[in-house]
Design a protein around this motif. Sequence first.
Motif, mmCIF file in Angstrom:
data_model
loop_
_atom_site.group_PDB
_atom_site.id
_atom_site.type_symbol
_atom_site.label_atom_id
_atom_site.label_comp_id
_atom_site.label_asym_id
_atom_site.label_seq_id
_atom_site.Cartn_x
_atom_site.Cartn_y
_atom_site.Cartn_z
ATOM 1 N N ALA A 122 0.832 -1.126 -0.094
ATOM 2 C CA ALA A 122 0.047 0.052 -0.071
ATOM 3 C C ALA A 122 0.834 1.300 -0.155
ATOM 4 O O ALA A 122 0.540 2.136 -0.510
ATOM 5 C CB ALA A 122 -1.021 -0.041 1.199
ATOM 6 N N ALA A 123 1.919 1.179 1.057
ATOM 7 C CA ALA A 123 2.924 2.395 0.924
ATOM 8 C C ALA A 123 3.475 2.604 -0.581
ATOM 9 O O ALA A 123 3.647 3.614 -0.990
ATOM 10 C CB ALA A 123 3.995 2.145 1.906
ATOM 11 N N ASP A 124 3.724 1.379 -1.309
ATOM 12 C CA ASP A 124 4.351 1.534 -2.446
ATOM 13 C C ASP A 124 3.416 2.056 -3.440
ATOM 14 O O ASP A 124 3.939 3.274 -4.017
ATOM 15 C CB ASP A 124 4.887 0.150 -2.673
ATOM 16 N N ARG A 125 2.340 1.729 -3.375
ATOM 17 C CA ARG A 125 1.449 2.301 -4.463
ATOM 18 C C ARG A 125 0.758 3.584 -4.085
ATOM 19 O O ARG A 125 0.564 4.561 -4.780
ATOM 20 C CB ARG A 125 0.219 1.425 -4.451
ATOM 21 N N SER A 126 0.704 3.973 -2.669
ATOM 22 C CA SER A 126 0.276 5.344 -2.412
ATOM 23 C C SER A 126 1.333 6.323 -2.561
ATOM 24 O O SER A 126 1.185 7.669 -2.508
ATOM 25 C CB SER A 126 -0.686 5.317 -1.293
ATOM 26 N N LEU A 127 2.689 5.856 -1.987
ATOM 27 C CA LEU A 127 3.652 6.924 -1.602
ATOM 28 C C LEU A 127 4.567 6.999 -2.713
ATOM 29 O O LEU A 127 4.837 8.175 -3.140
ATOM 30 C CB LEU A 127 4.677 6.574 -0.655
ATOM 31 N N MET A 128 4.910 6.073 -3.676
ATOM 32 C CA MET A 128 5.828 6.407 -4.636
ATOM 33 C C MET A 128 5.566 7.383 -5.608
ATOM 34 O O MET A 128 6.248 8.355 -6.134
ATOM 35 C CB MET A 128 5.993 4.906 -5.371
ATOM 36 N N LEU B 92 -10.278 12.123 13.134
ATOM 37 C CA LEU B 92 -9.265 12.288 12.014
ATOM 38 C C LEU B 92 -8.437 10.972 11.939
ATOM 39 O O LEU B 92 -8.210 10.261 10.941
ATOM 40 C CB LEU B 92 -8.280 13.431 12.410
ATOM 41 N N THR B 93 -7.915 10.616 13.184
ATOM 42 C CA THR B 93 -7.180 9.117 13.207
ATOM 43 C C THR B 93 -8.036 8.048 12.461
ATOM 44 O O THR B 93 -7.540 7.455 11.617
ATOM 45 C CB THR B 93 -6.742 8.861 14.610
ATOM 46 N N SER B 94 -8.962 8.086 13.060
ATOM 47 C CA SER B 94 -10.138 6.954 12.484
ATOM 48 C C SER B 94 -10.107 6.971 10.870
ATOM 49 O O SER B 94 -10.064 6.075 10.388
ATOM 50 C CB SER B 94 -11.483 7.062 13.269
ATOM 51 N N MET B 95 -10.302 8.088 10.597
ATOM 52 C CA MET B 95 -10.650 8.347 9.118
ATOM 53 C C MET B 95 -9.457 7.872 8.216
ATOM 54 O O MET B 95 -9.200 7.254 7.291
ATOM 55 C CB MET B 95 -10.944 9.741 8.854
ATOM 56 N N TRP B 96 -8.171 8.406 8.980
ATOM 57 C CA TRP B 96 -6.816 8.137 8.273
ATOM 58 C C TRP B 96 -6.692 6.762 8.224
ATOM 59 O O TRP B 96 -6.142 6.119 7.240
ATOM 60 C CB TRP B 96 -5.786 8.723 9.268
ATOM 61 N N PHE B 97 -6.930 5.871 9.351
ATOM 62 C CA PHE B 97 -6.826 4.230 9.318
ATOM 63 C C PHE B 97 -7.537 3.580 8.201
ATOM 64 O O PHE B 97 -7.217 2.846 7.653
ATOM 65 C CB PHE B 97 -7.119 3.785 10.640
ATOM 66 N N MET B 98 -8.919 4.360 8.158
ATOM 67 C CA MET B 98 -9.653 3.682 7.228
ATOM 68 C C MET B 98 -9.245 3.641 5.739
ATOM 69 O O MET B 98 -9.486 3.007 4.896
ATOM 70 C CB MET B 98 -11.341 4.474 7.183
ATOM 71 N N ALA B 99 -8.748 5.149 5.373
ATOM 72 C CA ALA B 99 -8.150 5.296 4.335
ATOM 73 C C ALA B 99 -7.142 4.358 4.108
ATOM 74 O O ALA B 99 -6.861 3.911 2.671
ATOM 75 C CB ALA B 99 -7.694 6.762 4.000
ATOM 76 N N TRP B 100 -6.158 4.236 5.172
ATOM 77 C CA TRP B 100 -4.998 3.425 4.936
ATOM 78 C C TRP B 100 -5.505 1.774 4.602
ATOM 79 O O TRP B 100 -5.013 1.222 3.598
ATOM 80 C CB TRP B 100 -4.130 3.246 6.060
ATOM 81 N N ALA B 101 -6.584 1.351 5.316
ATOM 82 C CA ALA B 101 -7.141 -0.028 5.145
ATOM 83 C C ALA B 101 -7.676 0.050 3.485
ATOM 84 O O ALA B 101 -7.632 -0.929 3.004
ATOM 85 C CB ALA B 101 -8.371 -0.121 6.069
ATOM 86 N N PHE B 102 -8.208 0.960 3.005
ATOM 87 C CA PHE B 102 -8.665 1.046 1.730
ATOM 88 C C PHE B 102 -7.525 0.933 0.775
ATOM 89 O O PHE B 102 -7.492 0.056 -0.127
ATOM 90 C CB PHE B 102 -9.165 2.485 1.318
ATOM 91 N N GLN B 104 -4.765 -0.379 1.425
ATOM 92 C CA GLN B 104 -3.882 -1.502 1.682
ATOM 93 C C GLN B 104 -4.788 -2.483 0.988
ATOM 94 O O GLN B 104 -3.924 -3.696 0.263
ATOM 95 C CB GLN B 104 -3.809 -1.917 3.292
ATOM 96 N N ARG B 105 -5.743 -2.636 0.900
ATOM 97 C CA ARG B 105 -7.016 -3.586 0.383
ATOM 98 C C ARG B 105 -6.824 -3.664 -1.115
ATOM 99 O O ARG B 105 -6.467 -4.555 -1.691
ATOM 100 C CB ARG B 105 -8.247 -3.373 0.898
ATOM 101 N N LEU B 106 -6.755 -2.423 -1.810
ATOM 102 C CA LEU B 106 -6.807 -2.277 -3.037
ATOM 103 C C LEU B 106 -5.385 -2.543 -3.739
ATOM 104 O O LEU B 106 -5.130 -3.272 -4.599
ATOM 105 C CB LEU B 106 -6.744 -0.517 -3.476
ATOM 106 N N SER B 107 -4.020 -2.508 -3.103
ATOM 107 C CA SER B 107 -2.973 -2.650 -3.708
ATOM 108 C C SER B 107 -2.444 -4.070 -3.391
ATOM 109 O O SER B 107 -1.732 -4.337 -3.846
ATOM 110 C CB SER B 107 -2.127 -1.580 -3.162
ATOM 111 N N VAL B 122 -5.379 4.648 -5.773
ATOM 112 C CA VAL B 122 -4.711 4.503 -4.499
ATOM 113 C C VAL B 122 -3.894 5.839 -4.184
ATOM 114 O O VAL B 122 -3.819 6.583 -3.118
ATOM 115 C CB VAL B 122 -3.780 3.408 -4.607
ATOM 116 N N PRO B 123 -2.887 6.213 -5.329
ATOM 117 C CA PRO B 123 -2.374 7.513 -4.899
ATOM 118 C C PRO B 123 -2.981 8.568 -4.796
ATOM 119 O O PRO B 123 -2.821 9.713 -4.022
ATOM 120 C CB PRO B 123 -1.368 7.635 -6.260
ATOM 121 N N LEU B 124 -4.162 8.735 -5.727
ATOM 122 C CA LEU B 124 -5.163 10.089 -5.375
ATOM 123 C C LEU B 124 -5.836 9.925 -4.033
ATOM 124 O O LEU B 124 -5.999 11.114 -3.355
ATOM 125 C CB LEU B 124 -6.399 9.896 -6.491
ATOM 126 N N ALA B 125 -6.165 8.511 -3.656
ATOM 127 C CA ALA B 125 -6.906 8.660 -2.269
ATOM 128 C C ALA B 125 -5.669 9.202 -1.071
ATOM 129 O O ALA B 125 -6.065 9.911 -0.179
ATOM 130 C CB ALA B 125 -7.306 7.155 -1.823
#
Lengths: 307, 370
Positions: A122-128, B92-102, B104-107, B122-125
């Motif tokens: 996820a970091a790769d795809r969102s950070l890079m 804000l933290t909760s929203m951040w973790f949700m976005a991260w989970a999103f 993570q799941r997609l990638s 993913v990068p746009l999000a």
Amino acid sequence: MRSGFGNSVVPVLTMVAALIVIWYGAAIWLNSPVILDRLSREGITPDFFGLVLRTWSYNRPIMPAPHQVAIDLYNSTLTLAPSNKRSLIYHAWITLSATLLGFVMGTVLGVALAIFIVHNRAADRSLMPWIIASQTVPILAVAPVIVVLFFNLLTGQNLIAQALRLNAEGAQLVSKGVISMYLSFFPVVVGMVKGLRSPELIQIDLMRTYSASSFQTLRLLRLPAAVPFLFASMKVGVAASLVGAIVAELPTGAQSGIGAKLLIGSYNGQTIQIWSALILASILAGILVAIVGLVERASVRVMGARP
Amino acid sequence: MSRLDPLLAFLAAVAAIGSLLLPIGFNAQLPVVSWTNVAHLAYCAVVVGAVGVCRMRIPAWLSGIAALGGAVLVLSWLDQFDAAGDGFWLLLTSMWFMAWAFAQRLSTDPGAARKGVIGMLVPLAFGATILVAWEAGVRGGNVPLVIMPAPSVIWARIVANTAMLWADFQQTFLKAVLAGYILGNLAGLLIAIAVDRSPFLKRGLLPIGNFVSALPLVGIAPIMVMWFGFDWPSKAAVVVLMTFFPMLVNAVAGLNTSGAMERDLMRSYASGYWSTLFKLRLPAAAPFIFNALKINSTLALIGAIVAEFFGTPIVGMGFRISTAVGRMDIDLVWAEIAVSAVAGSVFYGVVALTERAVTFWHPSIRAGKT
């Protein structure tokens, strides 16, 4: 490598000599109108040699001759005590300390980011993509602003300032270092991501058959494999950090440092000083890159590579 | 599927519950509570419910919607209190973790990663999350404008001063950057072609070119301003110098890439120097030339703006930045930074797209299209 270098010594020296000749020629060409103008007001018509010699020794030239720059460089570095504020060594040290601080921060950040990116898709795809985009932003151009912002942040009434408790000088140093960090982390991230991924699948599989944890794989396989990439990136990064530190000193109130020296020189029309500051900056860049190269050789030897 | 997924979902749920229990903000010292807000309750219900129902493995569409809703909720809270409380930061933290989970799941989903639009998502999000966090952090934490303005403030400034920003953009980008970029790259390319004929020159110039590329060439700016005056030609001159050496070094390297076999083939066709140059060596050098063009697109913008610090007519991005800093007009500075960032990225993007069109045969481009 060494034989290639030996082959190019003569051509490089020829080129450097040619450049110096061109430089002297440019000094005649650019300075002669001013000199002629001044002499004609005094009613003197010089012969050719007189004109040439005058263009090479004029004290406020448009284009100073190489020996003038060399003399100024010598006078402002070796004849003055390094603590003297007129000494270029003093200014160079101010810039160099910001450069080194930024370079170390940038390298650490770069390596940390690269490790994170390699281990998390996820970091790769969102950070890079954003890391790459970050370098298309001309941040160097707005570096002086960022320096002011960080200076305000570090000396203002907030948690970060209270935690760090820097004096004005330290805050200046750190805020310049931030710019150098921004410029130098990028080559390190890109190089390290490539380097950490450079072990082949078969090697990674071998680590898996040893039931190595991902941390062990990192320490024993990925990091050693990434070392050559790291040094290549660090050479680019250290040069970029020096540029960052110099530009960070430009318009915003910095009184010392090579950038401030350039700015003061340009306000006072002291071309010789500008040139000697520039030459000193170039020498610094060369030395920094060479030091990284030396460390690279030493570490490669320690790690057991045969030349 | 990674081990991180459940952890992120769990943390998002815990933070959401926390944001309900703690005061979301303070209005004149009086705490504002969130359990009377329907949207907030709905967000918490969705997050906690999703974690419960999906056993912490929330599908991407659900975590995406939850993160989006969380972002809207965070931004809508901003107007309703003077100072943010712990509940707000937890939200804000909760929203951040949700976005991260999103993300993570997609990638980690092999099917989704390959599709173009979802790959961009993913990068746009991530970018959007950063913007929301920036806005919320600056406005919720009452960060002084001098240190960092919120994105909405910067945007308002851009909208209010479009004419001025456009004039600056014209002066700096359309005149100095483009003129210098074209001249510098052209000069670098032509000199590279000239040098290429002489191995002696090549061996002499390449190390010097490499060395000069590492130098702080921007420092030449005050000298150029002295020589060429305050208007844009002096900035273009700086840009020419900065772009020349990367192009020279890359083009010389590129002209050498065509292999002996290919050159022999050209010779067997009785092709002369020029037709070999245009039909084989320049096309083969294109990836290198575009590499230099990409490096230079950023360098050019930097050179022009920095040169303006040393003296300009009263227009130009560098001029505006240095005077606005002097007046502590920080939102204008950020507006200029935003304009230069967009200009730099678009410039880079245009060069990169041209590269894809011109060097379509190169493995690095072909690999992109499966």
